[in-house]
Design an enzyme around this catalytic site. Structure first.
Site, short mmCIF file in Angstrom:
data_model
loop_
_atom_site.label_atom_id
_atom_site.label_comp_id
_atom_site.label_asym_id
_atom_site.label_seq_id
_atom_site.Cartn_x
_atom_site.Cartn_y
_atom_site.Cartn_z
N THR A 2 -0.57 -4.87 -3.86
CA THR A 2 -0.98 -4.17 -2.39
C THR A 2 -2.57 -3.72 -2.96
O THR A 2 -2.67 -3.36 -4.07
CB THR A 2 -0.50 -3.22 -1.66
N ARG A 3 -3.57 -3.81 -2.28
CA ARG A 3 -4.74 -3.18 -2.38
C ARG A 3 -4.84 -1.91 -1.94
O ARG A 3 -6.03 -1.41 -1.74
CB ARG A 3 -5.88 -3.93 -2.11
N HIS A 9 2.74 3.68 -0.22
CA HIS A 9 3.39 4.68 0.58
C HIS A 9 4.78 4.54 0.72
O HIS A 9 5.28 3.56 0.25
CB HIS A 9 2.70 4.97 2.05
N HIS A 22 5.89 0.80 1.54
CA HIS A 22 5.87 -0.35 0.50
C HIS A 22 6.92 0.11 -0.35
O HIS A 22 7.54 -1.15 -1.14
CB HIS A 22 4.43 -0.07 -0.30
N ARG A 81 2.71 -8.03 6.08
CA ARG A 81 1.89 -8.53 7.18
C ARG A 81 0.33 -8.61 7.06
O ARG A 81 -0.05 -7.62 6.21
CB ARG A 81 1.89 -7.43 8.60
#
Ligand SMILES: [Zn+2]
Length: 379
Positions: free
Chosen positions: A190-191, A195, A198, A284
């Site tokens: 993820t960039r 939290h 994730h 998403r």
């Protein structure tokens, strides 16, 4: 069981062989015409060197470029989602050029395989699904030099990794997986700061495989994305406190963001296959920006390939939240309750709280992660 045997049980690199384009510095590099690379091209060069972009051995020739732009395939038919190209002003005179960093230090030689014109709008339309120059990837493309220079590279000077402690080439992650006896490994990137949502999806994925590679992207991102150093520190404290050490590996993914949404999701998955991942989490709006892509476009695009063509298996996830009625993390797939029962905070709200030194609810963020972010927002 020997390491070699275990290693053979990991997924094959894309195209069947892990490419290594590192080599020793040839004589006469000083005399070669020099081509200075942008920071994105430098990321690509380093990934070509390490085999992260296997089977690519250099910057794309026209037939590969056209195939990728038109139908997401290299000239040999192998799936490939995004151009890996080097933009130049003019075709060089010699058979070889030296590729340099911003300070003019030669890092690699490129065996010139021709230069060709390309249609920026067409590349934008096909790869980014928009020709709007407000899109950061499209803007970067429009600002590029007018020709693409093709050729195989030999890298004799690797760029200093931005996170030396997390720098692992595909051969190294593969060896680490083999050493731990992992065969099925899920990759996650993820960039954004990590939290509970994730954490929930990575752990959900990990339940079904042997190991988890948390692989934060550390190349160039938009200036308003959270800096890589902060994100990396979040992963460190999260993993240290909430994951079993023998089931997770954190390493840096040296790519630059292109913000190409669906196509970039495919590209990210193929790269992770080279690092030895058999599975890849696609959430998403993976690699999206603004509202250029539909929520599920980055998942739907995988249907355009037969599963065996990509090799790596995507794992699709919904947005996760804590549900007060379920008493656990959940997603719309698993929780029947309404929004009022969910602990949801908008990105803006979270940034506001952190900026004021307030911890978001424990159902949203682990306190250790929130502390890292508070320090970053206040520093
Ligand atoms: Zn619920």
């Amino acid at each position: 069981m020997s390491t070699t045997t275990t290693e053979q049980q990991l997924i094959e690199p894309h195209g069947g062989k892990l490419i290594d384009r590192t080599g020793s510095r040839p004589d006469g590099v000083e005399g070669l015409e020099q081509v200075e690379l942008t920071s994105r091209e430098l990321s690509d060069l380093d990934m070509l060197a390490s085999g992260a972009l296997s089977p690519l051995e250099g910057f794309m020739a026209r037939h590969d470029y056209e195939g990728v732009v038109d139908n997401m395939r290299l000239a040999n038919g192998l799936p490939w989602a995004l151009p890996v190209c080097l933009a130049v002003d003019r075709e060089p005179d010699g058979d070889q050029v030296a590729l340099t960093g911003p300070d003019g230090t030669p890092l690699a030689v490129l065996d010139v395989d021709g230069a060709y014109e390309y249609d920026k709008e067409r590349e934008a339309e096909r790869c980014f699904r928009t020709t709007d120059d407000a899109h950061p990837g499209v803007k970067r493309l429009y600002d590029q030099k007018p020709l693409y220079l093709a050729g195989r590279v030999t890298v004799f000077e690797r760029a200093e990794p931005s996170f030396p402690e997390l720098a692992m080439d595909p051969a190294e992650t593969r060896a680490a997986f083999a050493e731990r006896g992992w065969k099925r490994v899920v990759g996650f990137q993820t960039r954004n700061p990590i939290h509970r949502a994730h954490e929930y999806l990575t752990k959900g994925a990990l339940e079904t495989v042997d190991g988890l590679l948390i692989h934060p992207l550390v190349g160039d991102t938009k200036s308003d994305d959270v800096p890589a150093a902060t994100r990396v520190e979040c992963y460190r404290v999260l993993v240290e406190n909430y994951y079993p050490a023998d089931r997770v590996l954190v390493a840096a993914f040296p790519a630059a963001m292109r913000y190409a949404g669906p196509r970039e999701a495919i590209w990210h998955a193929i790269c992770r296959k080279n690092y030895g991942c058999s599975h890849f989490i696609v959430g998403r709006d993976h690699a999206g920006v603004g509202d250029y892509y539909g929520t599920y476009d980055a998942q739907l695009i995988f249907d355009e390939f037969e599963p065996h063509e990509l090799g790596i298996e995507p794992m699709f996830f919904e947005h996760a939240f804590f549900c007060k009625v379920c008493g656990s993390m959940a997603t719309p797939k698993t929780c029947p309750h309404g929004g009022d029962d969910h602990v949801f905070l908008s990105g803006t709200k979270v940034r506001e709280m952190l900026g004021e030194g307030q911890l978001p609810p424990a159902e949203f963020s682990r306190p250790e992660v929130a502390e890292v972010l508070i320090r970053a927002y206040r520093g």
